[in-house]
Design an enzyme around this catalytic site. Structure first.
Site, PDB file in Angstrom:
ATOM      1  N   LYS A  11       5.565  -0.171   5.321  1.00  0.00           N
ATOM      2  CA  LYS A  11       4.385   0.137   6.141  1.00  0.00           C
ATOM      3  C   LYS A  11       4.777   1.098   7.281  1.00  0.00           C
ATOM      4  O   LYS A  11       5.720   1.875   7.109  1.00  0.00           O
ATOM      5  CB  LYS A  11       3.738  -1.152   6.656  1.00  0.00           C
ATOM      6  CG  LYS A  11       3.474  -2.126   5.505  1.00  0.00           C
ATOM      7  CD  LYS A  11       2.584  -3.282   5.851  1.00  0.00           C
ATOM      8  CE  LYS A  11       2.429  -4.168   4.623  1.00  0.00           C
ATOM      9  NZ  LYS A  11       1.480  -5.262   4.824  1.00  0.00           N
ATOM     10  N   HIS A  96      -3.520   0.115  -1.654  1.00  0.00           N
ATOM     11  CA  HIS A  96      -3.148  -1.026  -0.817  1.00  0.00           C
ATOM     12  C   HIS A  96      -4.365  -1.461   0.011  1.00  0.00           C
ATOM     13  O   HIS A  96      -5.162  -0.629   0.446  1.00  0.00           O
ATOM     14  CB  HIS A  96      -1.977  -0.655   0.097  1.00  0.00           C
ATOM     15  CG  HIS A  96      -1.404  -1.847   0.790  1.00  0.00           C
ATOM     16  ND1 HIS A  96      -1.977  -2.378   1.926  1.00  0.00           N
ATOM     17  CD2 HIS A  96      -0.350  -2.630   0.491  1.00  0.00           C
ATOM     18  CE1 HIS A  96      -1.280  -3.444   2.296  1.00  0.00           C
ATOM     19  NE2 HIS A  96      -0.288  -3.623   1.440  1.00  0.00           N
ATOM     20  N   GLU A  98      -4.677  -2.289   2.993  1.00  0.00           N
ATOM     21  CA  GLU A  98      -4.779  -1.657   4.319  1.00  0.00           C
ATOM     22  C   GLU A  98      -5.398  -0.267   4.198  1.00  0.00           C
ATOM     23  O   GLU A  98      -6.114   0.179   5.095  1.00  0.00           O
ATOM     24  CB  GLU A  98      -3.396  -1.626   4.988  1.00  0.00           C
ATOM     25  CG  GLU A  98      -3.008  -3.014   5.493  1.00  0.00           C
ATOM     26  CD  GLU A  98      -1.522  -3.326   5.459  1.00  0.00           C
ATOM     27  OE1 GLU A  98      -0.698  -2.412   5.419  1.00  0.00           O
ATOM     28  OE2 GLU A  98      -1.202  -4.536   5.459  1.00  0.00           O
ATOM     29  N   GLU A 168      -2.460  -8.534  -4.660  1.00  0.00           N
ATOM     30  CA  GLU A 168      -2.203  -8.921  -3.274  1.00  0.00           C
ATOM     31  C   GLU A 168      -3.486  -9.474  -2.651  1.00  0.00           C
ATOM     32  O   GLU A 168      -4.331  -8.695  -2.178  1.00  0.00           O
ATOM     33  CB  GLU A 168      -1.746  -7.704  -2.464  1.00  0.00           C
ATOM     34  CG  GLU A 168      -0.451  -7.092  -2.947  1.00  0.00           C
ATOM     35  CD  GLU A 168       0.224  -6.304  -1.838  1.00  0.00           C
ATOM     36  OE1 GLU A 168       1.381  -6.615  -1.531  1.00  0.00           O
ATOM     37  OE2 GLU A 168      -0.406  -5.408  -1.262  1.00  0.00           O
ATOM     38  N   GLY A 174       0.561 -10.455   5.401  1.00  0.00           N
ATOM     39  CA  GLY A 174       0.973 -10.471   6.801  1.00  0.00           C
ATOM     40  C   GLY A 174       0.482 -11.688   7.581  1.00  0.00           C
ATOM     41  O   GLY A 174       0.560 -11.718   8.800  1.00  0.00           O
ATOM     42  N   SER A 214       2.854 -12.187   1.961  1.00  0.00           N
ATOM     43  CA  SER A 214       3.753 -13.151   2.606  1.00  0.00           C
ATOM     44  C   SER A 214       4.842 -13.700   1.682  1.00  0.00           C
ATOM     45  O   SER A 214       5.185 -14.881   1.762  1.00  0.00           O
ATOM     46  CB  SER A 214       2.957 -14.285   3.254  1.00  0.00           C
ATOM     47  OG  SER A 214       2.081 -13.766   4.238  1.00  0.00           O
TER      48      SER A 214
HETATM   49  P1  PGA Z   1       3.480  -9.038   3.628  1.00  0.00           P
HETATM   50  O1  PGA Z   1       2.855  -7.643   3.054  1.00  0.00           O
HETATM   51  O2  PGA Z   1       4.632  -9.386   2.734  1.00  0.00           O
HETATM   52  O3  PGA Z   1       3.894  -8.736   5.026  1.00  0.00           O
HETATM   53  O4  PGA Z   1       2.390 -10.042   3.544  1.00  0.00           O
HETATM   54  C1  PGA Z   1       2.732  -7.409   1.689  1.00  0.00           C
HETATM   55  C2  PGA Z   1       2.058  -6.081   1.449  1.00  0.00           C
HETATM   56  O5  PGA Z   1       1.128  -5.739   2.183  1.00  0.00           O
HETATM   57  O6  PGA Z   1       2.419  -5.330   0.514  1.00  0.00           O
END
Ligand code: PGA
Length: 251
Positions: A11, A96, A98, A168, A174, A214
């Site tokens: 990220k 993704h 995000e 995901e 996160g 996570s």
């Molecule tokens: P995370 O992120 O392991 O911090 O939950 C995973 C991702 O967004 O690919």
């Protein structure tokens, strides 16, 4: 038998010197070890060239976190597939959550990016996942189906061989909240059956489907032991060499 793939999504973390430091620690830690999976790191754009030099002739492969679908031109702030290739990338994370939520990326835009990446010889790590609201409304499979079908529109079975899918759940990214192995496996199986319907059973059997959200050293082994979970896309826990290596070793 599908080979497992562990990818680290850095990220917006690590400047150039921090990137070099993390990659060096990772390479040193992995050298001479028996690794039973593919390992991919996805640093920010500004560290890619340097990362490519560092991972050359090692088992670690390089990916980017995003790209734009146009070849070149007046697209301020964007990066093309051929730029990523020339920087030494083999993979690119696309879709993704995000990117979908913070930057408003649609299924249609993600589909264009996936097609361009494939045409340019980059392998997409194509992410899908439902939000907490969607899960609570019991529309997870409907959401995943839409994201998969729209994202893979007009993509051939041959090209599918070069795609990694990543499930995901947005509520697990996160947050420290992981899907239980059973919850994750249920969606992975749903995706594999969907791929069998769109393509063939054989294509579905070959597709690598990673879990992300996570993933940590202490939950990786159990998640990865599920029949349809073929790897992990790791965010937070890939920012320290030790915790990322622990996940790799749990395969
Ligand atoms: P995370 O992120 O392991 O911090 O939950 C995973 C991702 O967004 O690919």
């Amino acid at each position: 038998m599908r080979r497992k793939v562990i990818a680290g999504n850095w990220k917006m973390n690590n400047d150039l010197s921090q990137s070099k430091d993390l990659i060096t620690k990772l390479i040193n830690g992995l050298s001479g070890q028996q690794i039973h999976c593919d390992v991919i790191i996805c640093p920010p754009f500004t560290s890619l060239s340097e990362a490519a030099t560092l991972v050359k002739d090692t088992t670690v492969k390089l990916g980017a976190q995003n790209m734009y679908f146009e070849e070149n031109g007046a697209f301020t702030g964007e990066i093309s597939a051929s730029m990523l290739k020339s920087a030494g990338c083999e993979y690119v994370i696309l879709g993704h959550s995000e990117r979908r939520t913070i930057f408003g990326e649609s299924d249609e835009l993600i589909n264009k990016k996936i097609k361009k990446a494939l045409q340019s010889g980059l392998k997409p790590i194509f992410c899908v996942g439902e939000t907490l609201q969607e899960r609570e409304a019991e529309i997870t499979s409907k959401i995943i189906e839409r994201q998969v079908v729209e994202g893979l529109k007009e993509i051939s079975a041959t090209d599918l061989n070069n795609i990694i899918l990543a499930y995901e759940p947005v509520w697990a990214i996160g947050t420290g909240k992981t899907a239980t192995p059973a919850q994750a496996e249920e969606v992975h199986l749903f995706i594999r059956n969907l791929i069998a319907k769109i393509y063939t059973k054989n294509a579905a059997e070959k597709l690598v489907i990673q879990y992300g959200g996570s993933v940590k050293a202490d939950n990786a082994a159990e998640l990865l032991s599920q029949k349809d979970i073929d790897g992990a896309l790791v965010g937070g826990a890939c920012l320290k060499a030790d915790s990322f290596m622990a996940i790799i070793k749990s395969v």
